[in-house]
Design a protein around this motif. Structure first.
Motif, PDB file in Angstrom:
ATOM      1  N   PHE A  55       0.831  -1.204   0.000  1.00 41.27           N
ATOM      2  CA  PHE A  55       0.000   0.000   0.000  1.00 41.27           C
ATOM      3  C   PHE A  55       0.870   1.261   0.000  1.00 41.27           C
ATOM      4  O   PHE A  55       0.552   2.239  -0.693  1.00 41.27           O
ATOM      5  CB  PHE A  55      -0.930  -0.012   1.215  1.00 41.27           C
ATOM      6  CG  PHE A  55      -2.145  -0.870   1.042  1.00 41.27           C
ATOM      7  CD1 PHE A  55      -3.352  -0.321   0.626  1.00 41.27           C
ATOM      8  CD2 PHE A  55      -2.098  -2.231   1.287  1.00 41.27           C
ATOM      9  CE1 PHE A  55      -4.480  -1.106   0.460  1.00 41.27           C
ATOM     10  CE2 PHE A  55      -3.222  -3.025   1.127  1.00 41.27           C
ATOM     11  CZ  PHE A  55      -4.419  -2.465   0.706  1.00 41.27           C
ATOM     12  N   ALA A  59       0.807   4.124  -2.879  1.00 37.95           N
ATOM     13  CA  ALA A  59       0.417   5.484  -2.519  1.00 37.95           C
ATOM     14  C   ALA A  59       1.541   6.475  -2.799  1.00 37.95           C
ATOM     15  O   ALA A  59       1.309   7.549  -3.376  1.00 37.95           O
ATOM     16  CB  ALA A  59       0.023   5.531  -1.037  1.00 37.95           C
ATOM     17  N   ALA A  63       1.575   9.478  -5.688  1.00 41.30           N
ATOM     18  CA  ALA A  63       1.815  10.875  -5.320  1.00 41.30           C
ATOM     19  C   ALA A  63       2.982  11.456  -6.106  1.00 41.30           C
ATOM     20  O   ALA A  63       2.953  12.617  -6.528  1.00 41.30           O
ATOM     21  CB  ALA A  63       2.087  10.974  -3.817  1.00 41.30           C
ATOM     22  N   LEU A  69      -1.831  12.739  -4.057  1.00 41.41           N
ATOM     23  CA  LEU A  69      -2.469  11.431  -3.933  1.00 41.41           C
ATOM     24  C   LEU A  69      -3.977  11.604  -3.823  1.00 41.41           C
ATOM     25  O   LEU A  69      -4.464  12.340  -2.969  1.00 41.41           O
ATOM     26  CB  LEU A  69      -1.936  10.694  -2.708  1.00 41.41           C
ATOM     27  CG  LEU A  69      -2.578   9.338  -2.389  1.00 41.41           C
ATOM     28  CD1 LEU A  69      -2.311   8.348  -3.509  1.00 41.41           C
ATOM     29  CD2 LEU A  69      -2.067   8.801  -1.054  1.00 41.41           C
ATOM     30  N   THR A  70      -4.710  10.938  -4.702  1.00 41.02           N
ATOM     31  CA  THR A  70      -6.166  10.906  -4.626  1.00 41.02           C
ATOM     32  C   THR A  70      -6.613   9.455  -4.503  1.00 41.02           C
ATOM     33  O   THR A  70      -5.819   8.527  -4.704  1.00 41.02           O
ATOM     34  CB  THR A  70      -6.797  11.529  -5.886  1.00 41.02           C
ATOM     35  OG1 THR A  70      -6.463  10.711  -7.029  1.00 41.02           O
ATOM     36  CG2 THR A  70      -6.279  12.951  -6.106  1.00 41.02           C
ATOM     37  N   GLY A  71      -7.880   9.269  -4.205  1.00 35.76           N
ATOM     38  CA  GLY A  71      -8.383   7.913  -4.101  1.00 35.76           C
ATOM     39  C   GLY A  71      -8.257   7.151  -5.397  1.00 35.76           C
ATOM     40  O   GLY A  71      -7.853   5.981  -5.419  1.00 35.76           O
ATOM     41  N   GLY A  74      -4.477   6.469  -6.212  1.00 36.29           N
ATOM     42  CA  GLY A  74      -3.939   5.462  -5.296  1.00 36.29           C
ATOM     43  C   GLY A  74      -4.438   4.072  -5.610  1.00 36.29           C
ATOM     44  O   GLY A  74      -3.671   3.094  -5.609  1.00 36.29           O
ATOM     45  N   LEU A  78      -2.322   0.889  -6.902  1.00 45.01           N
ATOM     46  CA  LEU A  78      -2.364  -0.342  -6.109  1.00 45.01           C
ATOM     47  C   LEU A  78      -2.713  -1.537  -6.976  1.00 45.01           C
ATOM     48  O   LEU A  78      -2.087  -2.602  -6.873  1.00 45.01           O
ATOM     49  CB  LEU A  78      -3.385  -0.186  -4.979  1.00 45.01           C
ATOM     50  CG  LEU A  78      -3.575  -1.395  -4.064  1.00 45.01           C
ATOM     51  CD1 LEU A  78      -2.291  -1.702  -3.306  1.00 45.01           C
ATOM     52  CD2 LEU A  78      -4.717  -1.143  -3.075  1.00 45.01           C
TER      53      LEU A  78
END
Length: 425
Positions: A55, A59, A63, A69-71, A74, A78
């Motif tokens: 993770f 992340a 970034a 970093l946004t949902g 990210g 991932l």
């Protein structure tokens, strides 16, 4: 080590299956804590740390790629990272490479944000020193140089304290050399010397060629870091990309660090860079050799390759148009058409499955036993097909380096806050 290993489930205690590893003494406190737990408890704790590292890697790299970093960014990072062969190997085999790669990505973010957490991230990255080497390109900035110097001093101090001083440091270097010599030319090594040796190049010539490639890679990374010091993300991407060419000791799971330049270059608003990075991804982040070692996984490997191609297409990007999935998909199809038949035609043995009734000669140290195991299992055979399969990720790493160079011609590098880089040289 063997007295403990032979008691674990799945280990054949009727033969020698010693699996040693060598690491810097600064990491001994962590292994000491795990060693005090029951094996299943230690395994659960270590697996949890590796999942957290996955993770963190996603992340931090998301970034780096887009400046924030946004949902969405990210999650896409991932998904991409989780589909890569090296990351699957790193988690499946419990490798510290994932922890180190995540710390490298975190350190790069901390450098851009001028956060003191950079010192801790750089320290953790050195848990596997060979993967932490690319951070050295950030010595071109005052803040990052200060953080790296502090992390190095702390790491050296803890190494001396935990490792019995200078005598322990010398012992570590000696063990590292012995372990490297015992494994340098076997099929699980991706260094230039090992690949050339499998192509029936003499050991001496392969070693000379490997050293020459290492010098060129180091010189290139140094020159690139200085020439483009105002674009620190791309200098780091270049250094990470050429890392497999610079080291004589590199495993499949070590390629997990190439997730960083792959995601970073996918965000560049230049179709040339994205194309290079997309093709490189399918070369360097798919475990094509695994088909030779596990022929029954051929369909799975191909499926993962195509999944990875589409995952690359939805990585966070800084371009007004939706990027095309065509280049990585074409690369996946071509590589599968070449690598899979080659791997199936020349299957490779797997340790410890191919050991048979192996017993080491008495009096050997752990590195010598490990070398004898590899030879007994047939992993030291010179099979050109195995060399060609291992050359694919090295070619992909070279494409990533070219992509980092082309990226320097695009708009100036941005920081994690979205402003121009300010960690001045």
């Amino acid at each position: 080590m063997w007295r403990v290993e032979r008691t674990l489930d799945g280990v054949d205690a009727t033969r020698d299956e010693l699996l040693p590893f060598v690491g810097p003494a600064a990491s001994l406190p962590l292994w000491s804590l795990l060693a005090r737990l029951p094996f299943d408890g230690a395994r659960a704790v270590w697996l949890s740390l590796l999942v957290l590292a996955l993770f963190a890697l996603a992340a931090a790299t998301a970034a780096l790629a887009t400046g924030r970093l946004t949902g969405t960014s990210g999650l896409s990072a991932l998904l991409f990272a989780a589909l890569t062969g090296p990351l699957v190997s790193a988690i499946g085999l419990g490798q510290a490479a994932l922890l180190s790669a995540a710390a490298v990505a975190a350190a790069l973010v901390a450098f851009e944000r001028r956060s003191p957490w950079a010192l801790g991230a750089a320290f953790v990255a050195a848990i596997q020193p060979n993967l932490a080497l690319p951070l050295a390109v950030r010595f071109t900035g005052r803040f990052s140089a200060l953080m790296l110097g502090g992390a190095a001093a702390l790491f050296v101090a803890l190494t001396l304290i935990a490792g019995d001083g200078l005598a322990g440091a010398r012992a570590y270097v000696q063990r590292l050399a012995e372990h490297g010599a015992g494994e340098r030319f076997i099929v699980i090594q991706y260094g230039v010397p090992a690949i050339l040796a499998s192509l029936h190049v003499s050991v001496q010539t392969a070693t000379i060629a490997g050293n020459a490639c290492a010098l060129i890679a180091l010189a290139g990374a140094t020159a690139f870091a200085w020439r483009f010091r105002a674009q620190p993300l791309y200098t780091a991407a270049f250094a990470i990309a050429v890392l497999p060419w610079a080291l004589p000791f590199f495993h499949e799971h070590d390629f997990v660090i190439e997730v960083i330049p792959a995601i970073a270059l996918a965000a560049v608003p230049d179709a040339r860079v994205r194309t290079l990075a997309g093709v490189a991804t399918l070369c360097v982040l798919v475990n094509w050799l695994n088909v030779a070692q596990r022929p029954d996984t051929a369909a799975q490997t191909v499926a993962l390759a195509f999944a990875l191609a589409f995952a690359f297409a939805v990585l966070p990007h800084r371009t007004p148009r939706e990027p095309s999935a065509l280049p990585p998909v074409i690369a996946a199809a071509l590589l599968a058409a070449i690598a899979v038949p080659l791997a199936l035609a020349f299957p490779a043995p797997v340790w410890p499955d191919a050991l048979g009734a192996f017993h080491a000669a008495p009096g050997l140290d752990s590195s010598a036993v490990w070398a004898a195991e590899q030879q007994a299992a047939g992993l030291g055979a010179a099979v050109p097909a195995w060399g060609l399969l291992r050359a694919i990720p090295l070619f992909g790493a070279l494409l990533l380096a070219v992509g980092a160079y082309v990226a320097t011609t695009t708009r100036p590098e941005r920081t994690a806050s979205g402003t121009a880089a300010s960690d001045s040289p």
